[in-house]
Design a protein around this motif. Structure first.
Motif, PDB file in Angstrom:
ATOM      1  N   ILE A 219      -7.635  -8.063   7.496  1.00 39.98           N
ATOM      2  CA  ILE A 219      -7.929  -6.523   8.161  1.00 39.98           C
ATOM      3  C   ILE A 219      -6.924  -5.295   7.591  1.00 39.98           C
ATOM      4  CG2 ILE A 219      -9.644  -7.179   9.908  1.00 39.98           C
ATOM      5  CD1 ILE A 219      -7.490  -6.674  11.819  1.00 39.98           C
ATOM      6  N   ARG A 220      -5.763  -6.084   7.075  1.00 40.05           N
ATOM      7  CA  ARG A 220      -4.798  -5.098   6.749  1.00 40.05           C
ATOM      8  C   ARG A 220      -4.387  -5.321   5.334  1.00 40.05           C
ATOM      9  NH1 ARG A 220      -0.633  -5.498  12.109  1.00 40.05           N
ATOM     10  NH2 ARG A 220      -2.137  -6.752  13.434  1.00 40.05           N
TER      11      ARG A 220
ATOM     12  N   ALA B 113       0.862  -1.341  -0.106  1.00 42.92           N
ATOM     13  CA  ALA B 113       0.202  -0.054  -0.073  1.00 42.92           C
ATOM     14  C   ALA B 113       0.805   1.301  -0.104  1.00 42.92           C
ATOM     15  CB  ALA B 113      -1.002   0.127   1.328  1.00 42.92           C
ATOM     16  N   PHE B 114       2.244   1.343   0.401  1.00 44.96           N
ATOM     17  CA  PHE B 114       2.687   2.382   0.449  1.00 44.96           C
ATOM     18  C   PHE B 114       3.357   3.015  -0.938  1.00 44.96           C
ATOM     19  CE2 PHE B 114       4.797   2.560   5.086  1.00 44.96           C
ATOM     20  CZ  PHE B 114       3.479   2.783   5.458  1.00 44.96           C
ATOM     21  N   THR B 115       3.476   1.995  -1.869  1.00 44.23           N
ATOM     22  CA  THR B 115       4.011   2.555  -3.017  1.00 44.23           C
ATOM     23  C   THR B 115       3.576   4.052  -3.639  1.00 44.23           C
ATOM     24  OG1 THR B 115       2.790   1.057  -4.449  1.00 44.23           O
ATOM     25  CG2 THR B 115       4.767   0.107  -3.904  1.00 44.23           C
TER      26      THR B 115
ATOM     27  N   GLN C 126      -4.526  -0.578   8.409  1.00 48.42           N
ATOM     28  CA  GLN C 126      -5.592  -1.271   8.790  1.00 48.42           C
ATOM     29  C   GLN C 126      -6.817  -0.761   7.796  1.00 48.42           C
ATOM     30  OE1 GLN C 126      -6.162  -1.887  12.733  1.00 48.42           O
ATOM     31  NE2 GLN C 126      -8.221  -2.343  12.678  1.00 48.42           N
ATOM     32  N   GLN C 127      -7.487  -2.194   7.205  1.00 48.03           N
ATOM     33  CA  GLN C 127      -8.673  -1.660   6.294  1.00 48.03           C
ATOM     34  C   GLN C 127     -10.002  -1.658   6.920  1.00 48.03           C
ATOM     35  OE1 GLN C 127      -8.258  -1.108   2.708  1.00 48.03           O
ATOM     36  NE2 GLN C 127      -6.164  -0.808   3.539  1.00 48.03           N
TER      37      GLN C 127
ATOM     38  N   ASP D 271      -9.717  -4.277  16.501  1.00 53.96           N
ATOM     39  CA  ASP D 271      -9.475  -3.465  17.504  1.00 53.96           C
ATOM     40  C   ASP D 271      -7.905  -2.797  17.313  1.00 53.96           C
ATOM     41  OD1 ASP D 271     -11.900  -3.810  18.447  1.00 53.96           O
ATOM     42  OD2 ASP D 271     -11.024  -5.295  20.058  1.00 53.96           O
ATOM     43  N   TYR D 272      -7.804  -1.562  17.565  1.00 51.93           N
ATOM     44  CA  TYR D 272      -6.397  -1.029  17.761  1.00 51.93           C
ATOM     45  C   TYR D 272      -5.895  -1.318  19.243  1.00 51.93           C
ATOM     46  CZ  TYR D 272      -7.264   1.725  13.634  1.00 51.93           C
ATOM     47  OH  TYR D 272      -7.466   2.101  12.281  1.00 51.93           O
TER      48      TYR D 272
END
Length: 177
Positions: free
Chosen positions: A162-163, A51-53, A97-98, A102-103
């Motif tokens: 979830i990520r 996801a960072f690209t 986190q999509q 919980d965090y």
């Protein structure tokens, strides 16, 4: 003159063809032995959060020697251990986190236990093992696609429920008792 050019051309062709890294029979036997005995430890030295690209502005938050496409994990504790039928993993996570979940204070990927499913295949044309594990962690489901190469390198792709996906590059060794 014609034979000189032909000779130089053939030397270049042979030189390029033989520059490919060959894997020895000993390396392949070592890989097969490690997988058959299910005693492997992987330490990653880089991560690639998918996801960072296309994200900008996070470069200053990353460890030294990192960029958005390759985050250095050197001096960052991490492991993926295979011992008999169990998996023990502790990997730092860089990504998003999509949905749901919980965090918690645990920001990395953590699992210790027996996978829900396991698939092991040897690719004889590329001399590598492809291992797939379905891991039901505390509040998420992980699919770990692990590729072990005969030269003791590895690629680990983690898909989470979830990520966003993250890929780890590292080295594998037989697990010390």
């Amino acid at each position: 003159m014609r034979y000189l050019i032909l000779g130089i051309f053939s030397m270049v062709i042979v030189g390029c063809a033989s520059s490919k890294n060959k894997v020895s029979a000993t390396q392949i036997a070592n890989l097969k032995s490690a997988v058959e005995n299910a005693q492997i430890e992987i330490v990653s030295d880089a991560a690639n959060p998918v996801a960072f690209t296309n994200t900008r502005g996070l470069e200053n938050l990353l460890p030294p020697g990192s960029n958005l496409a390759r985050i250095s994990l050197i001096n960052n504790p991490n492991f993926f251990k295979i011992k008999n039928d169990s998996i023990d993993l502790y990997l730092p996570y860089y990504g998003e986190q999509q949905i749901g979940g919980d965090y918690t204070s645990e920001s990395g990927l953590v699992f210790k236990g027996v996978p829900a499913r396991t698939k092991i295949e040897f690719d004889s044309s590329k001399n590598r093992y492809n291992l797939t594990y379905i891991l039901n962690a505390n509040k998420e489901s992980l699919t770990a696609n692990l590729t072990l190469f005969a030269n003791n390198t590895s690629t680990l792709r983690i898909n989470s429920s979830i990520r966003t996906t993250i890929i780890y590059y590292g080295k594998w060794a037989k697990l010390e008792e």
